[in-house]
Motif scaffolding. Structure first.
Motif, short mmCIF file in Angstrom:
data_model
loop_
_atom_site.label_atom_id
_atom_site.label_comp_id
_atom_site.label_asym_id
_atom_site.label_seq_id
_atom_site.Cartn_x
_atom_site.Cartn_y
_atom_site.Cartn_z
N LEU A 225 -12.54 -0.85 -0.87
CA LEU A 225 -12.01 -1.75 -1.68
C LEU A 225 -12.63 -3.21 -1.31
O LEU A 225 -13.08 -3.29 -0.22
CB LEU A 225 -10.57 -1.84 -1.70
N ASN B 274 0.28 3.96 -2.91
CA ASN B 274 -1.15 4.52 -2.90
C ASN B 274 -1.14 5.74 -1.69
O ASN B 274 -1.54 6.68 -1.65
CB ASN B 274 -2.27 3.29 -2.01
N ALA C 234 -3.74 -2.11 -2.22
CA ALA C 234 -4.23 -0.76 -3.05
C ALA C 234 -3.13 -0.37 -4.09
O ALA C 234 -3.60 0.17 -5.10
CB ALA C 234 -4.17 0.52 -2.07
N ARG D 174 -11.09 3.16 -1.16
CA ARG D 174 -11.29 3.36 -2.71
C ARG D 174 -10.76 4.91 -3.04
O ARG D 174 -11.08 5.77 -2.01
CB ARG D 174 -12.54 3.21 -3.15
N ASN E 222 0.89 -1.18 -0.02
CA ASN E 222 0.04 0.16 0.08
C ASN E 222 0.86 1.21 -0.02
O ASN E 222 0.46 2.25 0.22
CB ASN E 222 -0.96 0.02 1.19
N GLU F 44 -4.98 1.65 3.25
CA GLU F 44 -5.04 0.02 3.13
C GLU F 44 -6.25 -0.41 2.58
O GLU F 44 -6.50 -1.74 2.23
CB GLU F 44 -4.41 -0.82 4.28
N ARG F 45 -7.54 0.21 2.93
CA ARG F 45 -8.76 -0.24 2.42
C ARG F 45 -9.76 0.67 1.75
O ARG F 45 -10.92 0.40 1.33
CB ARG F 45 -9.40 -1.18 3.71
N SER G 137 -3.98 -2.84 -6.96
CA SER G 137 -5.52 -2.55 -7.32
C SER G 137 -6.01 -1.30 -8.16
O SER G 137 -6.74 -1.52 -8.69
CB SER G 137 -6.26 -2.93 -5.85
N ILE G 138 -5.23 -0.32 -7.36
CA ILE G 138 -5.67 0.96 -8.11
C ILE G 138 -4.64 1.70 -8.95
O ILE G 138 -5.06 2.08 -10.06
CB ILE G 138 -5.64 1.98 -6.59
N GLU H 88 -9.41 -7.01 -3.99
CA GLU H 88 -8.64 -5.56 -4.08
C GLU H 88 -7.68 -5.48 -2.88
O GLU H 88 -6.46 -5.09 -2.94
CB GLU H 88 -9.30 -4.71 -4.41
N GLU H 89 -8.50 -5.66 -1.48
CA GLU H 89 -7.65 -5.23 -0.26
C GLU H 89 -6.42 -6.32 -0.02
O GLU H 89 -5.43 -5.88 0.41
CB GLU H 89 -8.62 -5.26 0.69
#
Length: 401
Positions: free
Chosen positions: A375, A42, A384, A112, A39, A109-110, A387-388, A379-380
């Motif tokens: 997320l 992110n 991140a 969006r 993470n 960490e979680r 995923s992102i 994804e989590e």
């Protein structure tokens, strides 16, 4: 000489704005070092993008709500007084942008990405400036009422309540809306897994950047060169030291607590840094250091509130303590300069907390119901970063090309 004075004020407040802008690198690295490796990217992207969104929200909406000022006139008008009003906006923007930077650490960490940018726009455009106008621009006559009733208005020189408590209580609302990270707690309430910091050196670097920048945050809150005070710098120093040493002892040498201790002390001293005796600042910072360590531990382990960086105890509680401490140690009886009333500090602090927590629940509640703010499980688990942002902070293995 008048021209020289104006130019000096422009440079003074511009340097303050730059120092606080640099603090956002501190927010980024503090979060980067605390979260897990998956993470880290992110954390860096969030802080920069949140600042950019905050700029637009504050420029077009928030600054007008707080101060009734807009910039929709010709550049010739804006250049009055060497553009002092423009750099003042820049300076106050860096305060406003601290709100999403604070929240970011709690929801790490979680959360969006795009919904968080929307939350940033709403918080900086509407929630934060609503209380900022009350505290710093006499909005709604509340300060006048406090002065008439208790003999002094609510005093918050550099934002213990206006910035930090507001950011921390909004952060608590966001954390409660999101829920804990998956795998953090068992369904029966027990602690399932400890997520240790990914990099103590980066965490420490973030703390140091924030500490250095904080002297711009506090000292330059004078906003003009003629009002600058060495007392503010000395009190900031003493509060930082008090927070560090008490966090060292109470936190039993834990490096995470040691590096957040000075931040707790600096959060708490903002409000009364222009009033307190240095010994009062030392005590204020020391109490804040202990408050952070104790309440972070309770929040995480007993209450099962997964506030990743401890933004509620650090900013929310220590900021509120700072609002009260200004009324205690700012009094002449305890070596301060006076001109404060404890009841005004209590009421002003509680009002800031109520607006922040209520506003945070409203913003994140609406986003949760409409677009979702978290997320999904896969994804989590993936993190991140992938995923992102579709990239990790470092290569999983060395490449040969």
């Amino acid at each position: 000489m008048e021209q020289f004075k104006t130019s000096a004020d422009v440079l003074f407040i511009l340097l303050g704005a730059i120092m606080i802008l640099a603090m956002h690198a501190g927010f980024a690295f503090l979060e980067l070092g605390t979260v897990r490796r998956k993470n880290q990217v992110n954390a860096l992207v969030k802080i920069l993008c949140d600042f950019s969104v905050s700029t637009l929200a504050y420029f077009f909406i928030g600054y007008g709500i707080a101060y009734g000022v807009h910039f929709f006139s010709g550049a010739e008008t804006l250049m009055a007084r060497n553009g002092y009003d423009l750099v003042k906006f820049f300076f106050l923007l860096t305060f406003a942008a601290a709100i999403p930077a604070i929240v970011s650490g709690g929801i790490a960490e979680r959360a969006r990405f795009t919904p968080q940018l929307a939350a940033t726009f709403l918080l900086v455009g509407f929630v934060y400036p609503f209380f900022e106008g009350i505290a710093w621009n006499q909005a709604f006559g509340i300060q006048s009422w406090l002065t008439a009733t208790f003999g002094a208005e609510f005093h918050d020189f550099a934002g213990s309540v206006v910035v930090h408590a507001v950011g921390g209580w909004i952060g608590l609302a966001a954390v409660l809306m999101l829920g804990a990270r998956r795998g953090r707690y068992h369904k029966d309430g027990g602690i399932a897994g400890v997520h240790p910091p990914s990099s103590i050196p980066f965490l420490a670097l973030g703390a140091w950047i924030l500490i250095v920048g904080w002297f711009g945050f506090n000292v330059m809150s004078a906003q003009t060169l003629e009002k600058v005070s060495g007392l503010v710098a000395m009190n900031s120093l003493m509060a930082m030291v008090g927070g560090t040493l008490v966090a060292l002892v109470v936190g039993r040498n834990d490096p995470g607590f040691v590096h957040n201790g000075p931040l707790a002390g600096l959060v708490a001293v903002c409000a009364g840094s222009d009033l307190m005796h240095p010994l009062g600042a030392l005590i204020t910072g020391g109490i804040a250091g202990a408050l952070f360590v104790v309440m972070f531990t309770i929040t995480q382990n007993r209450w099962k509130v997964d506030d990743v960086l401890g933004v509620w105890p650090l900013h929310g509680l220590c900021g509120a303590w700072g609002g009260l401490a200004a009324g205690i140690f700012g009094a002449q009886a305890l070596g301060g300069l006076g001109g404060v009333a404890l009841m005004s500090q209590i009421i002003g602090t509680l009002l800031g907390v109520a607006i922040a927590f209520g506003g945070g629940l409203a913003v994140y509640g609406v986003l949760k119901k409409t677009v979702g703010i978290r997320l999904d499980a896969e994804e989590e688990f993936e993190g991140a970063d992938l995923s992102i942002h579709k990239v990790s902070a470092s290569a999983e293995r060395d490449t040969l090309w």
